[in-house]
Design a protein around this motif. Sequence first.
Motif, short mmCIF file in Angstrom:
data_model
loop_
_atom_site.label_atom_id
_atom_site.label_comp_id
_atom_site.label_asym_id
_atom_site.label_seq_id
_atom_site.Cartn_x
_atom_site.Cartn_y
_atom_site.Cartn_z
N LYS A 31 9.51 30.82 29.01
CA LYS A 31 8.79 29.74 29.75
C LYS A 31 9.56 28.42 30.40
CE LYS A 31 4.11 31.64 28.47
NZ LYS A 31 3.11 31.44 27.48
N LEU A 160 3.90 38.39 26.12
CA LEU A 160 2.99 38.54 27.34
C LEU A 160 1.62 38.63 26.62
CD1 LEU A 160 4.65 38.52 30.45
CD2 LEU A 160 3.90 36.34 29.43
N VAL A 162 0.58 41.78 26.97
CA VAL A 162 0.07 43.01 27.88
C VAL A 162 -0.36 44.17 27.29
CG1 VAL A 162 -0.17 41.03 29.68
CG2 VAL A 162 1.76 43.18 29.28
N TRP A 252 4.39 39.14 39.02
CA TRP A 252 3.03 39.69 38.68
C TRP A 252 2.60 38.55 37.85
CZ3 TRP A 252 6.97 44.83 37.86
CH2 TRP A 252 6.75 45.21 38.99
N THR A 253 2.82 37.94 37.24
CA THR A 253 2.40 37.22 36.20
C THR A 253 1.46 36.00 36.66
OG1 THR A 253 4.49 36.20 35.60
CG2 THR A 253 4.32 37.73 34.53
N ASN A 254 1.50 35.72 38.00
CA ASN A 254 1.20 34.83 38.74
C ASN A 254 1.59 33.64 38.27
OD1 ASN A 254 -1.31 33.77 40.33
ND2 ASN A 254 -2.34 33.43 39.45
N THR A 256 3.07 32.39 35.57
CA THR A 256 3.33 32.27 33.89
C THR A 256 4.58 32.33 33.33
OG1 THR A 256 1.24 33.64 33.23
CG2 THR A 256 2.36 33.33 31.28
N ALA A 298 -0.48 38.91 42.18
CA ALA A 298 -0.23 38.79 40.81
C ALA A 298 -1.08 39.97 39.87
CB ALA A 298 -1.05 38.14 40.24
N GLU A 301 -4.18 41.04 34.69
CA GLU A 301 -4.07 40.85 33.38
C GLU A 301 -3.50 39.33 33.83
OE1 GLU A 301 -2.94 43.62 34.50
OE2 GLU A 301 -2.41 44.80 33.03
N PHE A 302 -2.99 38.40 35.12
CA PHE A 302 -2.98 37.13 35.28
C PHE A 302 -4.09 36.48 36.26
CE2 PHE A 302 0.26 39.52 33.13
CZ PHE A 302 1.08 38.63 32.15
N SER A 309 -5.07 34.89 42.08
CA SER A 309 -3.26 34.95 42.98
C SER A 309 -2.69 34.25 43.64
CB SER A 309 -3.05 36.43 42.74
OG SER A 309 -2.14 36.68 43.37
#
Length: 336
Positions: A31, A160, A162, A252-254, A256, A298, A301-302, A309
């Motif tokens: 991050k 994360l 998930v 995928w993690t939008n 994050t 995305a 989950e995110f 998205s």
Amino acid sequence: MHAPALDHYRFTRGTPKEQQAYAAELIQALKAHSFVKIVNHGLDDPTIEALFTRMQQFFALPRHRQQEVEHLASDNPQRGWSAVGVEQTSGLYSRETGRPVDELKDAKEHYDIGPPDDTQFQNQWLNNDVLPGWQSFMEDYWYKCQDVALSVISVIEMGLNVPQGTIQDLCHPAASEVRLNHYPAIHASEISDGSTARIWPHTDFGIITLLLTDDVGGLEFEESHKSGKFLPIPQGAKNELIINVADTLERWTNGTLKAGMHRVMQPVSTHLGEKTLIQERWSVPYLFKARRDALVGALPEFVTPQVPSAYDSITALDFQLRRQHQVYSNAQLAGQ
Ligand SMILES: O=C(O)CCC(=O)C(=O)O
Ligand SMILES: [Fe+2]
């Protein structure tokens, strides 16, 4: 920024508690910086030594041999050898500078190896008698990297929060690539005058990249997302593996996790005299990718009603083709 490498044994040999702590640290690093270094990842020292020796054998071959496995410009994933300057990574970048791609040269040649069992975009190999054992070594190395990448993805899933498999299940059949990069020796003035980079700022297209480099230096990551400020990454031990977030994981993690923007310039230690010759450099990224029909918008989950998205939901293959298109000029793609 220059945090010590994390020990991947904390995941593969750790207790559940140790695994959780490791996953939290790894995600925190990704991050903050979009990349992290790890050791004890599963690629052993003899394998890494042999990898660099083997790749150097290919680039030392006479030109006509390399041309036998030359990749011809197209939007398709690259397979085989691309000569110095053919791939123009400035195409991934020139929009930010406003300068035409053709003014910004790349000083790199490379060789790409896709999944050994790929029937859609097949690998190109020289006859075994030219470089005995070369193909089987590289295929083996590709599989070893896949194991490491899947293990790192498990950690990322844990960090994360998930379910295990959320990301891993989107990676088969495989579409990942081993890339062998050779940066020939170059005059420092060519880089310092702004016309050439060993590789221009870019993010990688896949999920994560596993990167091994020699000790010449020159790799730089953007200090923080969109800061425009690049910091050199000091070369640690040769077995340190750099893991960076690539486009698909950002999507995928939008957002994050953000894809790490990076480039290769002159090593910081270089005295930039007009005539200084910067020594040649070698690196090997493993570009870990989604299966071709997976969607790269995305993941649910995110996404929330408040955070929809931010990415279009196209297939991984279409996304690859879109990005690949940017590294060739129209003239190259027209086969001129
Ligand atoms: O040579 C390096 O250190 C980085 C190479 C790279 O970024 C790439 O091939 O995508
Ligand atoms: Fe890269």
